[in-house]
Design a protein around this motif. Structure first.
Motif, PDB file in Angstrom:
ATOM      1  N   ARG A 250       1.110  -1.027   0.057  1.00 10.17           N
ATOM      2  CA  ARG A 250      -0.402   0.052  -0.039  1.00 10.17           C
ATOM      3  C   ARG A 250       0.567   1.256  -0.015  1.00 10.17           C
ATOM      4  NH1 ARG A 250      -5.398   0.352  -1.773  1.00 10.17           N
ATOM      5  NH2 ARG A 250      -6.883  -1.221  -0.764  1.00 10.17           N
ATOM      6  N   SER A 361      -5.688   3.848  -8.932  1.00 11.97           N
ATOM      7  CA  SER A 361      -5.282   3.246  -7.615  1.00 11.97           C
ATOM      8  C   SER A 361      -6.004   1.752  -6.879  1.00 11.97           C
ATOM      9  CB  SER A 361      -5.181   3.959  -6.473  1.00 11.97           C
ATOM     10  OG  SER A 361      -4.731   3.777  -5.177  1.00 11.97           O
ATOM     11  N   ASP A 362      -6.706   1.962  -7.565  1.00 15.16           N
ATOM     12  CA  ASP A 362      -7.734   0.690  -7.039  1.00 15.16           C
ATOM     13  C   ASP A 362      -6.831  -1.050  -7.573  1.00 15.16           C
ATOM     14  OD1 ASP A 362      -9.228   2.172  -4.440  1.00 15.16           O
ATOM     15  OD2 ASP A 362     -10.969   2.485  -6.206  1.00 15.16           O
ATOM     16  N   SER A 365      -3.881  -1.962  -6.846  1.00 16.11           N
ATOM     17  CA  SER A 365      -3.814  -2.497  -5.239  1.00 16.11           C
ATOM     18  C   SER A 365      -3.774  -3.900  -4.829  1.00 16.11           C
ATOM     19  CB  SER A 365      -4.972  -1.791  -3.959  1.00 16.11           C
ATOM     20  OG  SER A 365      -6.368  -2.495  -4.567  1.00 16.11           O
ATOM     21  N   SER A 397       0.243   8.619  -2.178  1.00 14.54           N
ATOM     22  CA  SER A 397      -0.659   6.665  -1.952  1.00 14.54           C
ATOM     23  C   SER A 397      -2.208   6.752  -3.039  1.00 14.54           C
ATOM     24  CB  SER A 397      -1.158   6.770  -0.344  1.00 14.54           C
ATOM     25  OG  SER A 397      -1.593   7.825  -0.217  1.00 14.54           O
ATOM     26  N   THR A 398      -2.783   8.012  -2.904  1.00 13.34           N
ATOM     27  CA  THR A 398      -4.119   8.008  -3.472  1.00 13.34           C
ATOM     28  C   THR A 398      -3.997   8.428  -5.163  1.00 13.34           C
ATOM     29  OG1 THR A 398      -4.611  10.192  -3.606  1.00 13.34           O
ATOM     30  CG2 THR A 398      -5.596   8.278  -1.786  1.00 13.34           C
ATOM     31  N   ASP A 399      -2.710   8.852  -5.841  1.00 11.43           N
ATOM     32  CA  ASP A 399      -2.395   9.306  -7.207  1.00 11.43           C
ATOM     33  C   ASP A 399      -2.441   7.875  -7.900  1.00 11.43           C
ATOM     34  OD1 ASP A 399      -2.005  10.473  -9.235  1.00 11.43           O
ATOM     35  OD2 ASP A 399       0.386  10.832  -8.764  1.00 11.43           O
TER      36      ASP A 399
END
Length: 542
Positions: A250, A361-362, A365, A397-399
């Motif tokens: 993550r 991002s999803d 992961s 982290s969300t980019d």
């Protein structure tokens, strides 16, 4: 008649332009054919007595400066018919030299070392002396409080240069009599150690920096220096994304960037990252367009089982763009912990940017690691020398994750060294590469057995075999035995590099398997972008 003359003139001009373009294309094609075929010939340049940490060419390619742990500087003349010995010898530093730079017209040579000092040598004066004479510096600059990590000269003015230091400062030095900058106005204070600095080759007000935190920034001298009223955001014009991601983790990692360099036109730059691969950026694009790996051999075949490949974990390294005079510098070379030097051919930035992939991002992961996107990753990318398989770059982290093109097949791998190669420098006008590192010898690599600065009998085929790394236990015992030799190493200069090589063999065994995600975990909240110019200790703002 005037119209007819005008038409004749245009015809001649057009013909001349076509001929020049044709000649340039033919030359570029010939040089690229030579470099693509590898550089199988080499010669050792001997003059140092310890590790060689820094190499620099003058703009014309005539002069090569080398410096290291001696701590002396040697000047090599590539206009000689038989390049065997340095033509000049410079002294003055007390400790290891890590930075060298020629001024725009090669009037001055600047050097920086771990003794916190920068020396200026007047080359026009020194060349009038006997070649056996040892020249002392003409000027010593003592403005930094820690080791000098980088130097870069203004592309037009001999008296202006930038220095980067572990003290967190970039200083713009201007030795011209009419300079009005105070010490404070010429100093950029940062909140971590700077590791590299370089002027843009065609836009003198632009420069690039790298630091120990892993940041690479394009800066503007007009807002980085001068009175406080005109400064803004430490001169940052653009930040390049250097934080990397892998699907199974993550959090991000921010590898330390030990050096950064432009190509000759300033359209692309490369960042040398510890525990990671050389990463290529386009000037105006914050995300990388290519990552240089070595998952295959130059002929496309797999790396043999058990053979080491490109790695950068143990020392400070510097790479360079080049192309033997080809305008767009289509090659990049870098030294490696596996005792080789790697050269990659870099496609045009436009093509690389078009082929770069982007994933939200999803989808990136670990929960979605079985998706079609992940299967495509596994099919397209393979990283034998890295502990993870998919390098994605993200600003947070969300980019979204941008996956640059992986250049997994180097054009060639240069051998000839018995230990780590720290510096790889391409000649600016000739298809040749200079490499140096843990050993005291500099290697000159050539695609042909003859060169303008060497007789035809002096270049020999370089052995392709690479010395195997001894087991960790053996490396440790060899180092202990070397240290227990009855004669003290401080009193008797070793005749070879065996003691240094034994020490770095042990370092490789201990550090080469480090995972960048374990040793360089990135926390975006750990530091901010606040201006720290007020924190400059002992400097009064004018």
């Amino acid at each position: 008649m005037p119209v007819k003359r005008r038409r004749v003139s245009q015809g001649l001009g057009s013909s001349t332009a076509r001929n020049a373009s044709s000649l340039n294309h033919t030359r570029s094609t010939s040089i690229e054919a030579l470099l693509d075929g590898g550089l199988p010939y080499s010669r050792k340049l001997r003059g140092h007595t310890a590790c060689v940490n820094a190499l620099a060419f003058s703009q014309s390619g005539r002069w090569l400066a080398s410096g290291g742990d001696d701590p002396h500087i040697r000047l090599w003349d590539f206009h000689q018919d038989d390049l065997r010995e340095p033509s000049q010898h410079f002294a003055g530093h007390r400790t290891n030299i890590f930075a060298l730079a020629f001024s725009a017209s090669s009037k001055f040579l600047y050097s920086g070392a771990t003794d916190n000092s920068i020396h200026t040598y007047d080359l026009e004066y020194s060349r009038s002396l006997d070649s056996r004479a040892v020249s002392d510096p003409d000027t010593i600059h003592l403005l930094h409080k820690d080791s000098i990590r980088g130097l870069s000269c203004h592309p037009q003015h001999d008296e202006i240069f930038l220095s980067a230091s572990d003290d967190g400062c970039i200083i713009m030095h201007d030795m011209r009599a009419q300079s009005t900058l105070t010490r404070a106005q010429g100093t950029l204070q940062h909140d971590t150690e700077f590791t590299s600095v370089q002027f843009h080759p065609e836009m003198p007000h632009i420069f690039v920096t790298s630091d120990n935190r892993g940041e690479v920034c394009l800066r503007d001298t007009r807002t980085a220096f001068g009175p406080r009223s005109q400064r803004r955001d430490k001169g940052v014009a653009q930040k390049y994304v250097t934080t990397i991601s892998k699907p199974s983790t993550r959090y991000l990692s921010n590898p330390e960037v030990s050096s950064v360099t432009f190509d000759r036109t300033g359209t692309k730059l490369a960042a040398t990252m510890t525990h990671f691969s050389p990463t290529i950026y386009s000037l105006s694009d914050p995300y990388p367009i290519a990552v240089c790996t070595a998952s295959t051999q130059p002929d496309g075949s797999p790396i043999p089982q058990g053979e080491r490949s490109y790695a950068n974990s143990c020392t400070i390294k510097h790479g360079s763009f080049g192309g033997g005079g080809v305008l767009d510098d289509p090659y990049y070379c870098a030294g490696s912990d596996d005792f080789r030097t790697y050269i990659w051919k870099i496609p045009s930035p436009a093509i690389l940017a078009q082929q770069r992939e982007e994933y939200i991002s999803d989808d990136w992961s670990s929960e979605n690691s079985n998706t079609i996107g992940a299967w495509l990753f596994a099919t397209l990318f393979s990283f034998r020398s890295l502990s993870y398989r998919f390098p994605g770059f993200a600003a947070s982290s969300t980019d979204a994750r941008r996956v640059p093109v992986t250049l997994s097949r180097p054009v060639t791998r240069l051998t000839g060294h018995s230990s780590i190669v720290n510096t790889a420098l391409m000649h600016p006008t000739f298809p040749a590469v200079l490499t140096a590192g843990i050993e005291r010898d500099i290697l000159l690599h050539s695609p042909t057995p003859a060169a303008p600065f060497l007789p035809s009998t002096s270049l020999t085929l370089t052995p392709t075999a690479v010395r195997p790394l001894p087991p960790a236990e053996m490396a440790w015992s060899r180092r202990v035995m070397r240290m227990m030799i009855p004669q003290t190493l401080d009193e008797v200069e070793p005749e070879d590099d065996s003691t240094t090589i034994a020490m770095f063999d042990q370092i490789i065994c201990e550090e080469s398997d480090a995972d960048v995600f374990a040793v360089r975990r990135w926390n975006g909240d750990a530091h901010g972008d606040e201006d720290t110019d007020d924190a400059m200790t002992g400097i009064d703002e004018a």
